[in-house]
Design an enzyme around this catalytic site. Structure first.
Site, PDB file in Angstrom:
ATOM      1  N   LYS A  44       0.829  -1.217   0.000  1.00  0.00           N
ATOM      2  CA  LYS A  44       0.000   0.000   0.000  1.00  0.00           C
ATOM      3  C   LYS A  44       0.859   1.260   0.000  1.00  0.00           C
ATOM      4  O   LYS A  44       0.369   2.368   0.127  1.00  0.00           O
ATOM      5  CB  LYS A  44      -0.916   0.037   1.236  1.00  0.00           C
ATOM      6  CG  LYS A  44      -1.978  -1.011   1.283  1.00  0.00           C
ATOM      7  CD  LYS A  44      -3.076  -0.638   2.277  1.00  0.00           C
ATOM      8  CE  LYS A  44      -2.647  -0.713   3.696  1.00  0.00           C
ATOM      9  NZ  LYS A  44      -3.781  -0.530   4.639  1.00  0.00           N
ATOM     10  N   LYS A  46       2.630   2.246   2.344  1.00  0.00           N
ATOM     11  CA  LYS A  46       2.375   2.881   3.643  1.00  0.00           C
ATOM     12  C   LYS A  46       3.453   2.415   4.623  1.00  0.00           C
ATOM     13  O   LYS A  46       3.735   1.231   4.725  1.00  0.00           O
ATOM     14  CB  LYS A  46       1.006   2.447   4.164  1.00  0.00           C
ATOM     15  CG  LYS A  46       0.134   3.639   4.503  1.00  0.00           C
ATOM     16  CD  LYS A  46      -1.233   3.245   4.960  1.00  0.00           C
ATOM     17  CE  LYS A  46      -1.893   4.482   5.494  1.00  0.00           C
ATOM     18  NZ  LYS A  46      -3.276   4.277   5.858  1.00  0.00           N
TER      19      LYS A  46
HETATM   20  N1  C2G Z   1     -10.481   6.711   8.869  1.00  0.00           N
HETATM   21  C1  C2G Z   1     -11.503   7.612   9.170  1.00  0.00           C
HETATM   22  N2  C2G Z   1     -11.185   8.867   9.529  1.00  0.00           N
HETATM   23  C2  C2G Z   1      -9.893   9.274   9.608  1.00  0.00           C
HETATM   24  C3  C2G Z   1      -8.851   8.357   9.321  1.00  0.00           C
HETATM   25  C4  C2G Z   1      -9.179   7.066   8.953  1.00  0.00           C
HETATM   26  O1  C2G Z   1     -12.692   7.251   9.107  1.00  0.00           O
HETATM   27  N3  C2G Z   1      -9.607  10.560   9.971  1.00  0.00           N
HETATM   28  C5  C2G Z   1     -10.853   5.352   8.467  1.00  0.00           C
HETATM   29  C6  C2G Z   1     -10.388   5.009   7.057  1.00  0.00           C
HETATM   30  O2  C2G Z   1     -11.318   5.499   6.101  1.00  0.00           O
HETATM   31  C7  C2G Z   1     -10.360   3.478   7.105  1.00  0.00           C
HETATM   32  C8  C2G Z   1      -9.980   3.188   8.569  1.00  0.00           C
HETATM   33  O3  C2G Z   1     -10.220   4.410   9.304  1.00  0.00           O
HETATM   34  O4  C2G Z   1     -11.666   2.955   6.853  1.00  0.00           O
HETATM   35  C9  C2G Z   1      -8.538   2.793   8.713  1.00  0.00           C
HETATM   36  O5  C2G Z   1      -7.748   3.809   8.138  1.00  0.00           O
HETATM   37  P1  C2G Z   1      -6.238   3.437   7.706  1.00  0.00           P
HETATM   38  O6  C2G Z   1      -5.551   2.774   8.834  1.00  0.00           O
HETATM   39  O7  C2G Z   1      -5.634   4.645   7.067  1.00  0.00           O
HETATM   40  O8  C2G Z   1      -6.505   2.315   6.623  1.00  0.00           O
HETATM   41  P2  C2G Z   1      -6.162   2.344   5.057  1.00  0.00           P
HETATM   42  O9  C2G Z   1      -4.706   2.584   4.868  1.00  0.00           O
HETATM   43  O10 C2G Z   1      -7.149   3.217   4.427  1.00  0.00           O
HETATM   44  O11 C2G Z   1      -6.362   0.797   4.687  1.00  0.00           O
HETATM   45  O12 C2G Z   1      -7.953  -2.903   2.215  1.00  0.00           O
HETATM   46  C10 C2G Z   1      -8.290  -1.667   2.822  1.00  0.00           C
HETATM   47  C11 C2G Z   1      -7.054  -0.966   3.343  1.00  0.00           C
HETATM   48  O13 C2G Z   1      -6.285  -1.822   4.175  1.00  0.00           O
HETATM   49  C12 C2G Z   1      -7.475   0.289   4.102  1.00  0.00           C
END
Ligand code: C2G
Length: 130
Positions: A44, A46
């Site tokens: 990702k 990340k």
């Molecule tokens: N999220 C949110 N509000 C934020 C930050 C994050 O609602 N201010 C939500 C994201 O939309 C996601 C969840 O929290 O649904 C987890 O966020 P991340 O850890 O950034 O996950 P991400 O990298 O988006 O990974 O297969 C799907 C991926 O693994 C999602």
């Protein structure tokens, strides 16, 4: 028993994550979180501050989370939905539309992201750059 599924890295757990997890849990009875492994984070593009084990330990302390499974590939979602008899797949709406193909297997809901908070912003603040 209504089973809910979501995925994410959940690095440096913050209130935006908790808002998501709480709303997801309240959609049913049992919330499963697919937690991105360190290798999947690389896919990702990340980089997380905390390792998978550290992020898992923190997430296990969240009252809304019932089970944590490793997220290792983009493709595992359909298998996970079948394996865990999922009724609703939930993601923040920064992913809106990206997982609509899962509507063949379960309900798909995108919830509004919590504004003004993110793991990357929090990390910058911790480093004193904000
Ligand atoms: N999220 C949110 N509000 C934020 C930050 C994050 O609602 N201010 C939500 C994201 O939309 C996601 C969840 O929290 O649904 C987890 O966020 P991340 O850890 O950034 O996950 P991400 O990298 O988006 O990974 O297969 C799907 C991926 O693994 C999602």
């Amino acid at each position: 028993m209504k089973n809910i599924l979501t995925y994410g890295t959940f690095d440096v757990l913050h209130y935006g994550h908790i808002n998501l997890l709480q709303r997801a849990k309240f959609l049913g009875d049992y919330l499963i979180v697919g937690l991105s492994t360190d290798n999947f984070n690389k896919l990702k593009n990340k980089k997380s501050l905390y390792s998978f084990e550290q992020r898992k330990l923190i997430l296990e302390a969240c009252r809304y989370v019932d089970l944590i499974i490793p997220e290792e590939t983009w493709e595992q979602k359909t298998e996970d939905i079948k394996k865990y008899n999922i009724d609703v797949f939930v993601m923040g709406n920064d992913w809106a539309g990206k997982f609509d193909y899962l509507k063949n297997y379960c309900e798909v809901i995108y919830l509004p992201r919590t504004p003004d908070v993110s793991s990357s912003k929090t990390k910058l603040y911790i480093k004193g750059n904000l």
